[in-house]
Design a protein around this motif. Structure first.
Motif, mmCIF file in Angstrom:
data_model
loop_
_atom_site.group_PDB
_atom_site.id
_atom_site.type_symbol
_atom_site.label_atom_id
_atom_site.label_comp_id
_atom_site.label_asym_id
_atom_site.label_seq_id
_atom_site.Cartn_x
_atom_site.Cartn_y
_atom_site.Cartn_z
ATOM 1 N N ALA A 96 12.954 40.438 44.710
ATOM 2 C CA ALA A 96 13.348 41.842 44.841
ATOM 3 C C ALA A 96 12.718 42.456 46.090
ATOM 4 N N ASP A 207 21.329 36.516 50.187
ATOM 5 C CA ASP A 207 20.250 36.442 49.199
ATOM 6 C C ASP A 207 20.140 35.002 48.719
ATOM 7 N N LYS A 236 11.629 32.792 44.583
ATOM 8 C CA LYS A 236 11.611 31.764 43.525
ATOM 9 C C LYS A 236 10.964 30.410 43.906
HETATM 10 C C1 LIG Z 1 15.768 36.049 40.713
HETATM 11 C C2 LIG Z 1 16.582 36.660 41.775
HETATM 12 C C3 LIG Z 1 16.185 37.833 42.427
HETATM 13 C C4 LIG Z 1 14.979 38.618 42.015
HETATM 14 O O1 LIG Z 1 13.800 37.910 42.229
HETATM 15 P P1 LIG Z 1 12.414 38.461 41.608
HETATM 16 O O2 LIG Z 1 11.389 37.523 42.163
HETATM 17 O O3 LIG Z 1 12.541 38.400 40.122
HETATM 18 O O4 LIG Z 1 12.238 39.840 42.082
HETATM 19 C C5 LIG Z 1 16.976 38.309 43.463
HETATM 20 N N1 LIG Z 1 18.083 37.667 43.837
HETATM 21 C C6 LIG Z 1 18.492 36.523 43.248
HETATM 22 C C7 LIG Z 1 19.727 35.851 43.726
HETATM 23 C C8 LIG Z 1 17.772 35.987 42.183
HETATM 24 O O5 LIG Z 1 18.191 34.891 41.567
#
Ligand SMILES: *Cc1c(COP(=O)(O)O)cnc(C)c1O
Length: 388
Positions: A96, A207, A236
């Motif tokens: 995020a 993203d 992640k």
């Molecule tokens: C998990 C995820 C997020 C958010 O990540 P966080 O570390 O939980 O803030 C944003 N974009 C995508 C595509 C995700 O899979």
């Protein structure tokens, strides 16, 4: 009694140990982990190379602040840019936050404010990224959303042509929508998106929080397509379980964030950077990535073969080791049965069974999992049980 907010629908399992693809719960039951902590432990749990590097760093220094130089950040940023089209990196602690940085960078660079995202997307849970997300379920009860974001149907060229204009700062998308159902972008759509962005002086943000760090058999998933995003976001898998995130932007955007324009106390912390550096030493290796692709193809062929008679299976979508099995029925009842049988798996929306095994998974582990998944799906699918 619990002292925790009830904001997660937790499973009745506590994992206390993990090694590679295997995890053990507090009762001693072993599982094959096809969640990888939701696409986080891409090298498997406690990968020895990452454990060794972080353990050494633990005894050196934990935190310094971004008031100081950081050769560790430089090292990770060099890798992230070498294996992407980027030229400058900002470190943060989550997906995020990486998306927040990307949105701020795009708005500051263009001086415009509208950001186009897509339905069924997921970009995070902060005030900004919640509004960016194209799913009502993450917004319920939180009042009026930021007006910056407009959501369009995914893979719909006409809708984008109508919406993109002189007020648009950025288009933000996942090339494979993870939380939204493992929905894969049409390659032709992505090329048009990029062309429209160029025509209107709009930045393209991809993203890669879930799809990056080798998950799809490439360092970043956009590399399977003929596009060159202006900004890529990662988190992640970046630290293989150590919290960290990054925003990677093209060299031309370097000047946009000057001193004081953006920041994060923990961003690029020495422990996180050590974990990320060790992770990338393995995850960006070409031979390693080829194996991810081969294992993905193997898993696809075997699942297709085992599940060919299941009439409520709509499709198996995958890239590398990111899998979505779409069914006509809701798949929520399958997950506890799989757990009972020793497989941890995910959903992505109501009808999609999502599999995110560690990229280090062995063929033997894939075979064991396939056998259990096939058996569970076949016994519990409405079509095949009515045939009996
Ligand atoms: C998990 C995820 C997020 C958010 O990540 P966080 O570390 O939980 O803030 C944003 N974009 C995508 C595509 C995700 O899979």
């Amino acid at each position: 009694m619990t002292y925790l907010f009830n904001n997660y629908g937790r499973w009745d399992i506590e994992l206390v140990e993990g090694k590679g693809t295997k995890v053990i719960d507090s009762k001693g039951k072993e599982f094959i982990d096809f969640t990888s902590g939701i696409g986080v432990c891409n090298l498997g749990h406690c990968h020895p190379h990452v454990v060794e590097a972080t353990t050494t760093q633990f005894n050196k220094i934990w935190h310094t602040s971004n008031l100081f130089e950081s050769s560790l950040q430089e090292k990770v940023a060099e890798k992230l840019t070498k294996y992407s089209n980027g030229g400058a990196v900002f470190f943060c602690n989550s997906g995020a936050e990486a998306n927040e940085a990307a949105i701020k960078l795009a708005r500051k660079h263009t001086g415009k404010s509208k950001v186009i995202t897509f339905m069924k997307s997921f970009h995070g849970r902060t005030f900004g990224t919640m509004a960016a997300t194209g799913q009502d379920k993450v917004k319920v009860g939180f009042g009026k959303m930021l007006e910056t974001f407009v959501h369009l149907p995914y893979n719909d060229i006409d809708a984008l042509e109508k919406e993109i204009d002189e007020n648009t700062a950025a288009v933000m998308l996942e090339v494979i929508q993870g939380e939204g159902g493992v929905n894969i972008a049409d390659p032709a759509f992505l090329v048009v998106v990029e062309n429209l962005c160029r025509q209107h002086n709009v930045l393209l943000i991809v993203d890669e929080v879930q799809t990056g760090i080798g998950r799809t058999g490439a360092p970043f998933a956009y590399q399977h397509y003929h596009i060159s995003p202006d900004i890529i976001t990662s988190a992640k898998g970046l630290g293989n379980g150590f919290p960290t995130g990054a925003m990677i932007a093209k060299k031309e955007l370097y000047e946009v964030f000057g001193p004081g324009s953006h920041g994060s106390t923990f961003g690029g912390n020495p422990l996180a950077m050590t974990a990320a550096n060790a992770t990338l030493e393995i995850a960006f290796d070409n031979e390693f990535l080829k194996e991810v692709e081969a294992k993905g193809n193997y898993l696809y062929k075997r699942l297709l073969d085992e599940l060919k008679d299941v009439s409520d299976l709509v499709a198996i979508r995958y890239k590398g080791l990111m899998f979505g099995l779409e069914f006509t029925e809701e798949i929520a009842p399958l997950l506890p049965i799989l757990r009972e049988q020793g497989i941890l798996a995910l959903s992505a929306g109501p009808n999609v069974l999502r599999l995110l095994p560690p990229l280090t998974v062995s063929i033997e582990e894939l075979d064991s999992a396939i056998e259990i998944i096939a058996k569970t799906v076949i016994t519990n699918s409405t079509a095949s049980s009515s045939q009996k």
